[in-house]
Design a protein around this motif. Structure first.
Motif, PDB file in Angstrom:
ATOM      1  N   VAL A   1       0.789  -1.256  -0.040  1.00 24.95           N
ATOM      2  CA  VAL A   1      -0.085  -0.164  -0.159  1.00 24.95           C
ATOM      3  C   VAL A   1       0.694   1.313   0.056  1.00 24.95           C
ATOM      4  CG1 VAL A   1      -1.784   1.198   1.381  1.00 24.95           C
ATOM      5  CG2 VAL A   1      -1.944  -1.023   0.890  1.00 24.95           C
ATOM      6  N   ILE A   2       1.714   1.038   0.960  1.00 27.71           N
ATOM      7  CA  ILE A   2       2.932   2.479   0.781  1.00 27.71           C
ATOM      8  C   ILE A   2       3.462   2.686  -0.473  1.00 27.71           C
ATOM      9  CG2 ILE A   2       4.937   3.332   1.881  1.00 27.71           C
ATOM     10  CD1 ILE A   2       2.470   3.244   3.818  1.00 27.71           C
ATOM     11  N   LEU A   3       3.925   1.560  -1.243  1.00 26.38           N
ATOM     12  CA  LEU A   3       4.353   1.719  -2.479  1.00 26.38           C
ATOM     13  C   LEU A   3       3.557   2.033  -3.518  1.00 26.38           C
ATOM     14  CD1 LEU A   3       6.917   1.195  -4.351  1.00 26.38           C
ATOM     15  CD2 LEU A   3       6.234  -0.984  -4.647  1.00 26.38           C
ATOM     16  N   LEU A   4       2.480   1.777  -3.401  1.00 30.38           N
ATOM     17  CA  LEU A   4       1.291   2.220  -4.451  1.00 30.38           C
ATOM     18  C   LEU A   4       1.120   3.671  -4.115  1.00 30.38           C
ATOM     19  CD1 LEU A   4      -1.072  -0.959  -4.431  1.00 30.38           C
ATOM     20  CD2 LEU A   4       0.477  -0.121  -6.410  1.00 30.38           C
ATOM     21  N   LEU A   5       0.909   4.034  -2.793  1.00 28.92           N
ATOM     22  CA  LEU A   5       0.740   5.525  -2.547  1.00 28.92           C
ATOM     23  C   LEU A   5       1.515   6.327  -3.227  1.00 28.92           C
ATOM     24  CD1 LEU A   5      -0.642   5.394   1.272  1.00 28.92           C
ATOM     25  CD2 LEU A   5      -1.697   6.361  -0.886  1.00 28.92           C
ATOM     26  N   PHE A   6       3.125   5.993  -2.925  1.00 29.27           N
ATOM     27  CA  PHE A   6       4.014   6.928  -3.292  1.00 29.27           C
ATOM     28  C   PHE A   6       4.321   7.116  -5.129  1.00 29.27           C
ATOM     29  CE2 PHE A   6       5.540   7.156   1.066  1.00 29.27           C
ATOM     30  CZ  PHE A   6       5.964   8.402   1.049  1.00 29.27           C
ATOM     31  N   THR A   7       4.035   5.555  -5.584  1.00 25.33           N
ATOM     32  CA  THR A   7       4.131   5.446  -6.937  1.00 25.33           C
ATOM     33  C   THR A   7       2.953   6.236  -7.702  1.00 25.33           C
ATOM     34  OG1 THR A   7       5.046   3.431  -6.704  1.00 25.33           O
ATOM     35  CG2 THR A   7       4.003   3.934  -8.672  1.00 25.33           C
ATOM     36  N   GLY A   8       1.694   6.077  -7.025  1.00 29.20           N
ATOM     37  CA  GLY A   8       0.733   6.748  -7.348  1.00 29.20           C
ATOM     38  C   GLY A   8       0.709   8.558  -7.448  1.00 29.20           C
ATOM     39  N   VAL A   9       1.280   8.906  -6.162  1.00 28.32           N
ATOM     40  CA  VAL A   9       1.484  10.350  -6.202  1.00 28.32           C
ATOM     41  C   VAL A   9       2.358  11.023  -7.089  1.00 28.32           C
ATOM     42  CG1 VAL A   9       2.209  12.178  -4.482  1.00 28.32           C
ATOM     43  CG2 VAL A   9       0.693  10.385  -3.403  1.00 28.32           C
ATOM     44  N   GLY A  10       3.603  10.001  -7.151  1.00 26.88           N
ATOM     45  CA  GLY A  10       4.699  10.578  -8.392  1.00 26.88           C
ATOM     46  C   GLY A  10       4.104  10.407  -9.493  1.00 26.88           C
ATOM     47  N   LEU A  11       3.304   9.418 -10.129  1.00 24.44           N
ATOM     48  CA  LEU A  11       2.497   9.694 -11.275  1.00 24.44           C
ATOM     49  C   LEU A  11       1.400  10.835 -11.333  1.00 24.44           C
ATOM     50  CD1 LEU A  11       2.079   8.419 -14.151  1.00 24.44           C
ATOM     51  CD2 LEU A  11       0.365   6.839 -13.056  1.00 24.44           C
ATOM     52  N   GLY A  12       0.958  11.278 -10.180  1.00 22.69           N
ATOM     53  CA  GLY A  12       0.051  12.128 -10.281  1.00 22.69           C
ATOM     54  C   GLY A  12       0.476  13.573 -10.496  1.00 22.69           C
ATOM     55  N   ALA A  13       1.808  13.494  -9.921  1.00 25.79           N
ATOM     56  CA  ALA A  13       2.664  14.767 -10.326  1.00 25.79           C
ATOM     57  C   ALA A  13       3.008  15.101 -11.755  1.00 25.79           C
ATOM     58  CB  ALA A  13       4.155  14.688  -9.335  1.00 25.79           C
ATOM     59  N   ILE A  14       3.053  14.039 -12.325  1.00 24.83           N
ATOM     60  CA  ILE A  14       3.350  14.032 -14.058  1.00 24.83           C
ATOM     61  C   ILE A  14       2.183  14.318 -14.594  1.00 24.83           C
ATOM     62  CG2 ILE A  14       4.368  12.505 -15.816  1.00 24.83           C
ATOM     63  CD1 ILE A  14       6.043  11.370 -14.077  1.00 24.83           C
ATOM     64  N   TYR A  15       1.197  13.900 -14.097  1.00 26.40           N
ATOM     65  CA  TYR A  15      -0.128  14.333 -14.659  1.00 26.40           C
ATOM     66  C   TYR A  15      -0.361  15.868 -14.428  1.00 26.40           C
ATOM     67  CZ  TYR A  15      -1.717   9.289 -15.508  1.00 26.40           C
ATOM     68  OH  TYR A  15      -1.637   8.032 -15.809  1.00 26.40           O
ATOM     69  N   PHE A  16      -0.187  16.425 -13.073  1.00 22.06           N
ATOM     70  CA  PHE A  16      -0.140  17.692 -13.114  1.00 22.06           C
ATOM     71  C   PHE A  16       0.435  18.559 -13.822  1.00 22.06           C
ATOM     72  CE2 PHE A  16       1.008  21.435 -10.712  1.00 22.06           C
ATOM     73  CZ  PHE A  16      -0.092  22.274 -10.741  1.00 22.06           C
ATOM     74  N   LEU A  17       1.964  18.241 -14.141  1.00 27.24           N
ATOM     75  CA  LEU A  17       2.634  19.212 -14.960  1.00 27.24           C
ATOM     76  C   LEU A  17       2.036  19.192 -16.382  1.00 27.24           C
ATOM     77  CD1 LEU A  17       6.185  17.962 -13.844  1.00 27.24           C
ATOM     78  CD2 LEU A  17       5.040  20.109 -13.229  1.00 27.24           C
ATOM     79  N   VAL A  18       1.389  18.102 -17.055  1.00 26.11           N
ATOM     80  CA  VAL A  18       0.909  18.308 -18.289  1.00 26.11           C
ATOM     81  C   VAL A  18      -0.513  18.973 -18.162  1.00 26.11           C
ATOM     82  CG1 VAL A  18       0.154  16.990 -20.285  1.00 26.11           C
ATOM     83  CG2 VAL A  18       1.934  15.940 -18.774  1.00 26.11           C
ATOM     84  N   ALA A  19      -1.418  18.438 -17.202  1.00 20.06           N
ATOM     85  CA  ALA A  19      -2.663  18.902 -17.059  1.00 20.06           C
ATOM     86  C   ALA A  19      -2.783  20.491 -16.480  1.00 20.06           C
ATOM     87  CB  ALA A  19      -3.478  18.361 -15.977  1.00 20.06           C
ATOM     88  N   SER A  20      -1.742  20.784 -15.934  1.00 22.32           N
ATOM     89  CA  SER A  20      -1.940  22.256 -15.489  1.00 22.32           C
ATOM     90  C   SER A  20      -1.661  23.226 -16.393  1.00 22.32           C
ATOM     91  CB  SER A  20      -0.587  22.600 -14.458  1.00 22.32           C
ATOM     92  OG  SER A  20       0.459  22.256 -15.096  1.00 22.32           O
ATOM     93  N   GLY A  21      -1.013  22.949 -17.291  1.00 26.63           N
ATOM     94  CA  GLY A  21      -0.992  23.957 -18.551  1.00 26.63           C
ATOM     95  C   GLY A  21      -2.164  24.003 -19.549  1.00 26.63           C
TER      96      GLY A  21
END
Length: 291
Positions: A4-24
């Motif tokens: 669960v911890i690994l999925l949490l951090f992996t998910g937030v890391g992927l979310g960070a990349i999604y945000f960089l694309v989606a914010s623009g």
């Protein structure tokens, strides 16, 4: 628990990349009402040029990595500014033409990238620390996730401060509310709108470099693949809301990661279901303005 911890951090890391694309995307649509389907190629160009620079300066050095981030951001900024000045600026309030032009640009750019770098993925490595893991509550979390989260957090903070605290930020917000009035005051709104596109390009370029490290490769279709999820994030978060884009990015990425692991690889389906639920129950998105 460690899974669960690994999925949490992996998910937030992927979310960070999604945000960089989606914010623009969110910024450009929310402020200028432009649906930019070429946004993914800003990311791909940033990733490819970042890859080239890192390869020449030393892909496994921090200097090479920092230079790749800088070049990726600049590449995204220049491409986005040129797109706005040469193509989109003539098409404000003409939404069908905007879609046709940006879709065409996206397809043409992918074909150009195929011709220059080939269709096969270019595998990339970063500084050794990014390839290692950090032990957190029993889970070994890849360090590149922390870098993506840090950069995305800084980009979010920078965008909010720019819009709230700078003169150009105020001009942009005023221009969105009443473009004619701002123009009548002698202020060049066009320059401010070009700046919005440029900022979106910077975020996409940074996202391209970080995505190449997250997935371990660069390819001409990397930006277009992430663009699909970025559009979903933008709609779920609420068009034009940076805070909504940040929340939706993490939500979508976490749902995708957990569904892939616990529900037999159905992460993409779960994201589409979430999108449908949000559209049916809250059409303006989580943080969007109600019509």
């Amino acid at each position: 628990m460690s899974t669960v911890i690994l999925l949490l951090f992996t998910g937030v890391g992927l979310g960070a990349i999604y945000f960089l694309v989606a914010s623009g995307l969110s910024l450009i649509y929310g402020l200028m009402h432009v649906l930019n389907f070429a946004h993914g190629v800003f990311l791909s160009l940033g990733a490819f040029l970042g890859f080239e620079v890192a390869s020449r300066l030393g892909a496994t050095t921090w200097t090479g990595f920092a230079a790749s981030l800088l070049v990726g951001a600049l590449a995204g900024a220049v491409f986005a500014a040129l797109t706005e000045r040469l193509l989109v600026q003539r098409l404000y309030e003409r939404h069908i033409e905007q879609v046709l032009v940006t879709v065409g640009l996206g397809l043409a750019a992918v074909a150009l990238f195929d011709g220059i770098w080939g269709t096969d993925p270019k595998f990339i490595s970063g500084p050794p620390w990014m390839g290692r893991t950090t032990h957190i509550l029993g889970a070994n979390v890849p360090n590149d996730r922390f870098v993506a989260i840090l950069v995305a957090g800084l980009v979010l903070l920078g965008m909010v401060l720019f819009l709230q605290r700078t003169r150009y930020g105020m001009i942009i917000r005023a221009g969105v509310e009443n473009r004619a009035m701002v123009t009548a005051l002698g202020i060049d709104v066009r320059t401010a709108f070009t700046l919005v596109f440029t900022i979106g390009g910077i975020a996409a370029g940074l996202g391209g470099v970080l995505a190449s490290h997250y997935f371990g490769y660069v390819s001409p279709l990397l930006g277009q693949t992430l663009l699909i999820f970025a559009f979903i994030v933008t709609v779920i978060g609420g068009l034009g809301s940076l805070t909504g884009a940040a929340i939706a990015s993490v939500l979508v990425a976490l749902l995708q990661q957990f569904a892939n692991y616990y529900l037999w690889g159905t992460g993409d389906l779960a994201v589409v279901v979430l999108l449908a639920v949000v559209l049916l129950t809250r059409p303006s998105g989580l943080m969007g303005r109600r019509a």
